[in-house]
Design a protein around this motif. Structure first.
Motif, PDB file in Angstrom:
ATOM      1  N   HIS A   1      -1.609 -39.666  26.463  1.00  0.00           N
ATOM      2  CA  HIS A   1      -0.615 -38.661  26.076  1.00  0.00           C
ATOM      3  C   HIS A   1       0.706 -39.256  25.609  1.00  0.00           C
ATOM      4  O   HIS A   1       1.413 -38.658  24.808  1.00  0.00           O
ATOM      5  N   ASP A   2       1.059 -40.442  26.079  1.00  0.00           N
ATOM      6  CA  ASP A   2       2.363 -41.043  25.745  1.00  0.00           C
ATOM      7  C   ASP A   2       2.255 -42.293  24.877  1.00  0.00           C
ATOM      8  O   ASP A   2       3.174 -43.118  24.873  1.00  0.00           O
ATOM      9  N   ILE A   3       1.172 -42.451  24.110  1.00  0.00           N
ATOM     10  CA  ILE A   3       1.101 -43.664  23.286  1.00  0.00           C
ATOM     11  C   ILE A   3       2.142 -43.651  22.166  1.00  0.00           C
ATOM     12  O   ILE A   3       2.375 -44.665  21.529  1.00  0.00           O
ATOM     13  N   CYS A   4       2.808 -42.516  21.984  1.00  0.00           N
ATOM     14  CA  CYS A   4       3.924 -42.446  21.042  1.00  0.00           C
ATOM     15  C   CYS A   4       5.051 -43.400  21.439  1.00  0.00           C
ATOM     16  O   CYS A   4       5.927 -43.711  20.632  1.00  0.00           O
ATOM     17  N   LYS A   5       5.005 -43.890  22.670  1.00  0.00           N
ATOM     18  CA  LYS A   5       6.057 -44.788  23.158  1.00  0.00           C
ATOM     19  C   LYS A   5       5.748 -46.267  22.902  1.00  0.00           C
ATOM     20  O   LYS A   5       6.520 -47.137  23.292  1.00  0.00           O
ATOM     21  N   ILE A   6       4.640 -46.530  22.238  1.00  0.00           N
ATOM     22  CA  ILE A   6       4.298 -47.912  21.899  1.00  0.00           C
ATOM     23  C   ILE A   6       5.291 -48.443  20.869  1.00  0.00           C
ATOM     24  O   ILE A   6       5.632 -47.769  19.898  1.00  0.00           O
TER      25      ILE A   6
END
Length: 198
Positions: A94-99
């Motif tokens: 859900h939070d791979i946008c933070k890569i």
């Protein structure tokens, strides 16, 4: 502060490989391994704001989501019965946008005991792909494997009412897609109760 980084990475990969087997899952994991996913923080100053915080948060959300979905009342009232694959995808990714958005830096903080300003390490947020939050994760995952509509909606709306979008739209999404509501609950529980500032 969190779990030992090598242990939490091993746990993430074990959960991932056990549950996520659809076409493209292997390439998605290769991408995660080639990025800073396993070393990045989950935020700049709040929950998981340390090396490995992002993977720790992802595993915590998985634990909270599986616990929530195992409740008899949850299954009875919301008719929630999702595959282990859908649950793992929603929680772990859900939070791979933070890569690749956090950069190590320093900030000045006044020491309460000495009154002297000290330089302490921190993270700055620099997003080179400003595509939003949940929608960016959906976009990134979709480059490797196909999501079901329910998975995509859960990941897109996992911020719930703490997002900046129209509250009616958020409410509509959470009502129509129960996995989105469940992921929001799990994300909040992990963020504020397991990982919040101590």
């Amino acid at each position: 502060m969190g779990y030992k980084m090598e242990n939490i990475k091993t746990e993430f990969i074990e959960i991932y490989n056990t549950n996520i087997t659809r076409p493209g899952a292997d390439k998605m994991l290769d991408f995660l391994n080639g990025s800073d996913f396993f070393t990045a923080p989950a935020s700049t100053r709040y929950h998981g704001s340390y090396e490995g915080g992002l993977v720790t948060h992802s595993v915590n959300v998985y634990r909270c989501l599986t616990d929530y979905l195992e409740r008899e009342r949850t299954r009875e009232v919301y008719k929630m019965d999702y595959s282990e694959e859908s649950v793992a995808i929603a929680a772990l990714l859900h939070d791979i946008c933070k890569i690749d958005v956090y950069r190590k830096s320093f900030r000045n903080v006044k020491n309460d005991d000495t009154g002297i300003w000290e330089k302490i390490p921190c993270y700055n947020f620099e997003d080179n792909l400003p595509y939003g939050h949940g929608e960016k994760s959906v976009y990134m995952i979709s480059g490797f494997m196909r999501l079901t509509r329910e998975e995509a909606m859960a990941i897109r709306w996992h911020m719930g009412f703490s997002g900046i979008e129209d509250k009616n739209t958020i409410g509509n999404a959470l009502e129509k897609y129960p996995l989105a509501f469940a992921l929001t609950v799990a994300d909040m529980e992990a963020t504020y109760f397991l990982e919040g500032e101590k």
